[in-house]
Design a protein around this motif. Structure first.
Motif, PDB file in Angstrom:
ATOM      1  N   GLY A 157      43.457  44.568  35.637  1.00  0.00           N
ATOM      2  CA  GLY A 157      42.144  43.942  35.686  1.00  0.00           C
ATOM      3  C   GLY A 157      42.257  42.448  35.471  1.00  0.00           C
ATOM      4  O   GLY A 157      41.585  41.654  36.161  1.00  0.00           O
ATOM      5  N   LEU A 177      41.277  39.409  38.307  1.00  0.00           N
ATOM      6  CA  LEU A 177      40.462  38.238  38.009  1.00  0.00           C
ATOM      7  C   LEU A 177      41.242  36.947  38.223  1.00  0.00           C
ATOM      8  O   LEU A 177      40.707  35.959  38.742  1.00  0.00           O
ATOM      9  CB  LEU A 177      39.959  38.305  36.570  1.00  0.00           C
ATOM     10  CG  LEU A 177      38.822  39.290  36.299  1.00  0.00           C
ATOM     11  CD1 LEU A 177      38.614  39.459  34.799  1.00  0.00           C
ATOM     12  CD2 LEU A 177      37.530  38.812  36.961  1.00  0.00           C
ATOM     13  N   ALA A 229      35.788  41.176  46.974  1.00  0.00           N
ATOM     14  CA  ALA A 229      35.224  42.038  45.932  1.00  0.00           C
ATOM     15  C   ALA A 229      36.327  42.431  44.959  1.00  0.00           C
ATOM     16  O   ALA A 229      37.510  42.474  45.320  1.00  0.00           O
ATOM     17  CB  ALA A 229      34.578  43.287  46.537  1.00  0.00           C
ATOM     18  N   LEU A 230      35.905  42.737  43.725  1.00  0.00           N
ATOM     19  CA  LEU A 230      36.835  43.189  42.687  1.00  0.00           C
ATOM     20  C   LEU A 230      36.296  44.448  42.026  1.00  0.00           C
ATOM     21  O   LEU A 230      35.084  44.582  41.835  1.00  0.00           O
ATOM     22  CB  LEU A 230      37.016  42.125  41.601  1.00  0.00           C
ATOM     23  CG  LEU A 230      37.517  40.734  41.990  1.00  0.00           C
ATOM     24  CD1 LEU A 230      37.543  39.838  40.759  1.00  0.00           C
ATOM     25  CD2 LEU A 230      38.888  40.808  42.635  1.00  0.00           C
ATOM     26  N   ILE A 231      37.208  45.342  41.669  1.00  0.00           N
ATOM     27  CA  ILE A 231      36.876  46.485  40.813  1.00  0.00           C
ATOM     28  C   ILE A 231      37.807  46.410  39.613  1.00  0.00           C
ATOM     29  O   ILE A 231      39.032  46.462  39.759  1.00  0.00           O
ATOM     30  CB  ILE A 231      37.031  47.825  41.537  1.00  0.00           C
ATOM     31  CG1 ILE A 231      36.034  47.924  42.696  1.00  0.00           C
ATOM     32  CG2 ILE A 231      36.821  48.989  40.566  1.00  0.00           C
ATOM     33  CD1 ILE A 231      36.129  49.201  43.506  1.00  0.00           C
ATOM     34  N   LEU A 232      37.224  46.264  38.433  1.00  0.00           N
ATOM     35  CA  LEU A 232      37.978  46.158  37.187  1.00  0.00           C
ATOM     36  C   LEU A 232      37.770  47.422  36.379  1.00  0.00           C
ATOM     37  O   LEU A 232      36.640  47.837  36.140  1.00  0.00           O
ATOM     38  CB  LEU A 232      37.510  44.943  36.382  1.00  0.00           C
ATOM     39  CG  LEU A 232      37.350  43.622  37.144  1.00  0.00           C
ATOM     40  CD1 LEU A 232      36.798  42.546  36.221  1.00  0.00           C
ATOM     41  CD2 LEU A 232      38.672  43.188  37.769  1.00  0.00           C
ATOM     42  N   LEU A 272      34.927  31.962  40.257  1.00  0.00           N
ATOM     43  CA  LEU A 272      34.791  33.235  40.961  1.00  0.00           C
ATOM     44  C   LEU A 272      33.413  33.326  41.607  1.00  0.00           C
ATOM     45  O   LEU A 272      32.395  33.019  40.987  1.00  0.00           O
ATOM     46  CB  LEU A 272      34.999  34.414  40.004  1.00  0.00           C
ATOM     47  CG  LEU A 272      36.460  34.803  39.750  1.00  0.00           C
ATOM     48  CD1 LEU A 272      37.086  33.867  38.743  1.00  0.00           C
ATOM     49  CD2 LEU A 272      36.582  36.228  39.274  1.00  0.00           C
ATOM     50  N   VAL A 323      31.560  42.049  41.551  1.00  0.00           N
ATOM     51  CA  VAL A 323      32.496  42.767  40.688  1.00  0.00           C
ATOM     52  C   VAL A 323      31.862  44.053  40.181  1.00  0.00           C
ATOM     53  O   VAL A 323      30.702  44.063  39.755  1.00  0.00           O
ATOM     54  CB  VAL A 323      32.907  41.901  39.474  1.00  0.00           C
ATOM     55  CG1 VAL A 323      33.726  42.713  38.485  1.00  0.00           C
ATOM     56  CG2 VAL A 323      33.707  40.696  39.927  1.00  0.00           C
ATOM     57  N   LEU A 341      32.656  46.394  37.153  1.00  0.00           N
ATOM     58  CA  LEU A 341      33.452  46.466  35.934  1.00  0.00           C
ATOM     59  C   LEU A 341      33.138  47.780  35.237  1.00  0.00           C
ATOM     60  O   LEU A 341      32.017  47.996  34.784  1.00  0.00           O
ATOM     61  CB  LEU A 341      33.151  45.274  35.017  1.00  0.00           C
ATOM     62  CG  LEU A 341      34.135  45.015  33.871  1.00  0.00           C
ATOM     63  CD1 LEU A 341      33.938  43.615  33.308  1.00  0.00           C
ATOM     64  CD2 LEU A 341      34.019  46.027  32.736  1.00  0.00           C
ATOM     65  N   TRP A 349      30.552  35.730  32.602  1.00  0.00           N
ATOM     66  CA  TRP A 349      30.459  35.758  34.062  1.00  0.00           C
ATOM     67  C   TRP A 349      29.435  34.741  34.543  1.00  0.00           C
ATOM     68  O   TRP A 349      28.318  34.677  34.033  1.00  0.00           O
ATOM     69  CB  TRP A 349      30.078  37.157  34.548  1.00  0.00           C
ATOM     70  CG  TRP A 349      30.332  37.345  36.006  1.00  0.00           C
ATOM     71  CD1 TRP A 349      29.425  37.389  37.012  1.00  0.00           C
ATOM     72  CD2 TRP A 349      31.610  37.488  36.624  1.00  0.00           C
ATOM     73  NE1 TRP A 349      30.039  37.544  38.221  1.00  0.00           N
ATOM     74  CE2 TRP A 349      31.396  37.601  38.014  1.00  0.00           C
ATOM     75  CE3 TRP A 349      32.911  37.516  36.133  1.00  0.00           C
ATOM     76  CZ2 TRP A 349      32.427  37.758  38.924  1.00  0.00           C
ATOM     77  CZ3 TRP A 349      33.951  37.668  37.043  1.00  0.00           C
ATOM     78  CH2 TRP A 349      33.703  37.792  38.415  1.00  0.00           C
ATOM     79  N   SER A 390      25.979  39.316  40.234  1.00  0.00           N
ATOM     80  CA  SER A 390      27.107  39.777  41.040  1.00  0.00           C
ATOM     81  C   SER A 390      28.065  40.660  40.265  1.00  0.00           C
ATOM     82  O   SER A 390      29.123  41.001  40.761  1.00  0.00           O
ATOM     83  CB  SER A 390      27.872  38.574  41.604  1.00  0.00           C
ATOM     84  OG  SER A 390      28.490  37.852  40.558  1.00  0.00           O
ATOM     85  N   ILE A 391      27.721  41.050  39.035  1.00  0.00           N
ATOM     86  CA  ILE A 391      28.597  41.926  38.262  1.00  0.00           C
ATOM     87  C   ILE A 391      27.841  43.187  37.881  1.00  0.00           C
ATOM     88  O   ILE A 391      26.717  43.142  37.385  1.00  0.00           O
ATOM     89  CB  ILE A 391      29.155  41.209  37.013  1.00  0.00           C
ATOM     90  CG1 ILE A 391      30.204  42.095  36.312  1.00  0.00           C
ATOM     91  CG2 ILE A 391      28.065  40.772  36.060  1.00  0.00           C
ATOM     92  CD1 ILE A 391      31.023  41.353  35.264  1.00  0.00           C
TER      93      ILE A 391
END
Length: 324
Positions: A154, A158, A213-216, A233, A237, A239, A261, A266-267
């Motif tokens: 993770g 980031l 896109a991110l997946i944490l 960023l 995301v 999370l 953030w 966006s999270i």
């Protein structure tokens, strides 16, 4: 070997897999590449794991988003195979990276500044290789990448997307809250994460515009505590944190990412009820559960098998909004 139907019931495609080795200036980066195919899946054994996949098959016609998976410290590319296989069947090319010197075969860099510095570079060289290799890039959607990362992965996600990491925050954490953060604060010979090591690196954030896109999943977050550490960023995301994370408590990690953030809309912040830190790792076969009991551990009442029947689809539903 048992042959599986030519069209997987779980998705639009069958899942294929091949091993690739990506050149790197320091040492090569091993990758398991999962991707959509028209060829039939079969049951194969890879070490202690049995998976349904079409080995070295041709990729299906079309252009597909690229997803990178970054495992946690001491992990490996099959640790999140339930997600990788599901996404391949849904029309993604998935690169499950094995981080050199921070994996189950060689964990010699764990706890060092070098490890934090080179992890994001591993993902960059893999992206460069896949987009620069015409045999693969012709099947990729241009500049359409997501990164999925668990634990130290993770952090890696980031960082490669533009987060600025201050490793001095680890030292401060061990000075002030060692009892709550034993994973970072146990002194070992040569361990640069120990509190006695006072001056540590600040790793600048350099956004990669290919990442959309991110997946944490239960991420390391303390290194992003500085004001503005995540300001570069500009990607959505997801999370996901564990309710009972015994290694990375929410207040020192996932909570810091959420609070720091820059764009709240966006999270997406989702707490997995009853889960421990390792819940995001695919269920382990019985022969491994006894050998690595900590990774196999789940709090009483939490069913990892059931959780992984839903986790891959949750990842897919999030990524579809931004990659397809």
């Amino acid at each position: 070997m048992l042959m599986i139907s030519a069209r997987s019931e779980a998705g639009y495609f069958n899942a294929a897999m091949k091993r690739i080795m990506v050149e790197n200036k320091d040492q090569p980066v091993p990758v398991l590449l999962f991707y959509p195919s028209e060829q039939a899946e079969m049951s194969i054994d890879i070490g202690p794991y049995n998976i349904q996949v079409a080995p070295d098959a041709d990729i299906s016609p079309g252009k597909f988003p690229l997803v990178l998976i970054s495992h946690g410290s001491g992990g490996g590319p099959l640790g999140h195979r339930s997600i990788a296989l599901h996404l391949a069947r849904q029309g993604y090319v998935v690169a499950a990276v094995m981080h050199p010197q921070n994996n189950f075969m060689d964990n010699s860099a764990e706890g060092t500044d070098l490890n934090w510095q080179q992890r994001p570079e591993h993902l960059r060289v893999v992206m460069d290789h896949l987009y620069g290799n015409s045999a693969i890039s012709s099947s990729l959607k241009p500049d359409t990448v997501a990164v999925i990362g668990h634990s130290a992965g993770g952090y890696t996600a980031l960082s490669v997307a533009g987060g600025e990491a201050d490793l001095n925050r680890l030292t401060g954490l061990c000075d002030q809250h060692p009892e709550d953060n034993a994973v970072f604060c146990q002194k070992k010979p040569g361990d640069l994460s120990a509190p006695a090591f006072k001056e540590r690196a600040v790793i600048p954030g350099v956004p990669d515009k290919r990442i959309k896109a991110l997946i944490l999943m239960a991420p390391v977050g303390i290194v992003f505590q500085n004001e503005g550490a995540l300001n570069k960023l500009n990607v959505p995301v997801l999370l996901m944190l564990s309710e009972h994370d015994e290694l990375l408590p929410e207040g020192f990690h996932a909570g810091i990412i959420k609070d720091n953030w820059p764009q709240g809309e966006s999270i997406r912040y989702e707490r997995v009820s009853g889960a421990g830190h390792y819940a995001f790792i695919s269920p382990l076969p019985d022969m491994l559960r006894a050998k690595i009991a900590d990774v196999a551990y789940d709090p009483d009442g939490f069913d990892r098998v059931v959780f992984h029947q839903n986790l891959p689809a949750r990842c897919d539903s999030f990524l579809k909004k931004y990659l397809k």
